[in-house]
Scaffold this active site. Structure first.
Site: not given
Ligand code: GLY
Length: 385
Positions: A98, A158, A216, A218, A230, A234, A349
């Site tokens: 990040d 992200d 894939g 989550t 989100r 992104w 979840s």
């Molecule tokens: N980049 C981490 C989030 O969106 O929580």
């Protein structure tokens, strides 16, 4: 979503004034310390410069400086830029991808707005740190964990927002390697993260021996096959930024489809629930930050689209901004010391791997992208990304 009247100039100005009214009195608490990633009961604890989110605090001060010209905000941002140089030099909590979230809105912004050399140096060191996470087998930046470890051999959606730091580093140094790796990561991401219906995976695993994509999964979404709100946002903003830097026409085509999936799954007021599986009446919390992020992405991509498409996505962004201004923005410092209410950092979840955190709270990226959205709608804004 229902059609919503677009945000007016008056609403825009009031929203910026409301932001400044919250921000200014809290600066003594949040200059030498940072806001934590999310609020608790709508008020932020202070934290040292750790996690992936502190760059948004500094970015918010830069946006306030741009809005007002008040040196108070610039001086606070520069104190924080010094902290970002120390953080990367001392390698504090930077063993992850990040670097763009941390160093673009803080240090690249410092350099772009003031020519600050500390920010320039820190951002280049952060870019080098990100480069060390590139995996040749699979051609991607490994998001989290020990490099090469099988149980962490994955990219996440992200990361598209971390790549502009690398394009900037190539431009500044004349070394094309940063941009080449960013291009490769984007190609891998788009080939694996976008499903046939144009919803997106949050994370995608690869085989460390062969580099082949495997599955894939989550992390923060409701289930592996759903679209974490989100994450999809992104994707929207990430595609716009990827097009900005690569001019690859595939990014435009995918932008339409990924954005339309997002918009088609918005509830009545246009602000998504935390996963796009949910809608009005399901009793789940909203993630206001996803709306702000996606709207910023729509405005960025509108710069490169034919007039009719640009008008369509600009109008959507203005509708989301109106809804955020009406129902989500903080209007008084007594309510919160954040800027945007009703976000979700992570919600547990039966099918994901997170614990509850920042559920129905402000978060620093929601605050930042809300202010970025208002700034984009107020003027021709030069990106920090
Ligand atoms: N980049 C981490 C989030 O969106 O929580």
């Amino acid at each position: 979503m229902e059609h919503i009247a677009e945000i007016t100039t008056q609403q825009l100005q009031t929203a910026v004034a409301d932001i400044l009214a919250v921000l200014k009195p809290t600066m003594p608490k949040f200059t030498h310390a940072f806001r934590d990633s999310n609020s608790r009961h709508n008020f932020y604890p202070a934290t040292p410069n750790v996690e992936w989110t502190t760059g948004f605090c500094t970015g918010t001060y830069w946006l306030a400086y741009e809005a007002t010209g008040d040196a108070l905000y610039k001086d606070a941002a520069l104190v924080q830029v010094d902290s970002f140089l120390q953080r990367i030099q001392n390698h504090v909590d930077v063993d992850h991808h990040d670097m763009g979230f941390l160093y673009s809105p803080s240090c690249v912004a410092a350099y772009k707005l003031t020519g600050n050399q500390t920010g320039h140096k820190a951002a280049l060191l952060a870019a080098d740190n990100l480069m060390a996470r590139f995996q040749e087998k699979g051609q991607f930046f490994q998001a989290w964990g020990t490099l090469g470890a099988k149980d962490n051999y994955r990219l996440i959606i992200d990361c598209l927002l971390n790549l502009p730091l690398l394009y900037w580093a190539s431009e500044q140094t004349g070394n094309p390697a940063y941009a080449q790796k960013a291009d490769a990561h984007t190609k891998t991401s788009l080939a694996h993260l976008v499903r046939q219906d144009y919803s997106t995976y949050h994370t995608y695993f690869f085989n460390p021996e062969t580099g082949e994509g495997t599955e894939g999964i989550t992390a923060q979404g409701y289930r592996n096959g759903s679209a974490w709100a989100r994450g999809q946002a992104w994707g929207v903003y990430g595609l716009a930024l990827s097009y900005r830097y690569t001019k690859n026409p595939e990014c435009i085509d995918l932008f339409y489809k990924v954005t339309d999936f997002f918009v088609d799954h918005l509830p009545k007021d246009g602000i998504p629930y935390w996963d796009l599986d949910f809608t009005d009446g399901d009793g789940e919390p909203k993630d206001s930050s996803a709306a702000a992020i996606a709207a910023c992405g729509m405005l960025e991509m509108a710069k490169y689209l034919p007039a009719d498409k640009a008008a369509h996505y600009t109008s959507l962004a203005k509708q989301l901004a109106a809804s955020l201004a009406t129902g989500y923005a903080v209007k008084s410092p007594e309510v919160s010391d954040g800027l945007l209410l009703h976000g979700v950092y992570a919600k547990k979840s039966p099918y994901n791997t997170v614990t509850n955190r920042g559920v129905d709270e402000c978060n620093t990226w929601g605050d930042y992208f809300w202010f970025e959205l208002l700034t984009r709608l107020s003027k021709n804004w030069e990106l920090y990304w």
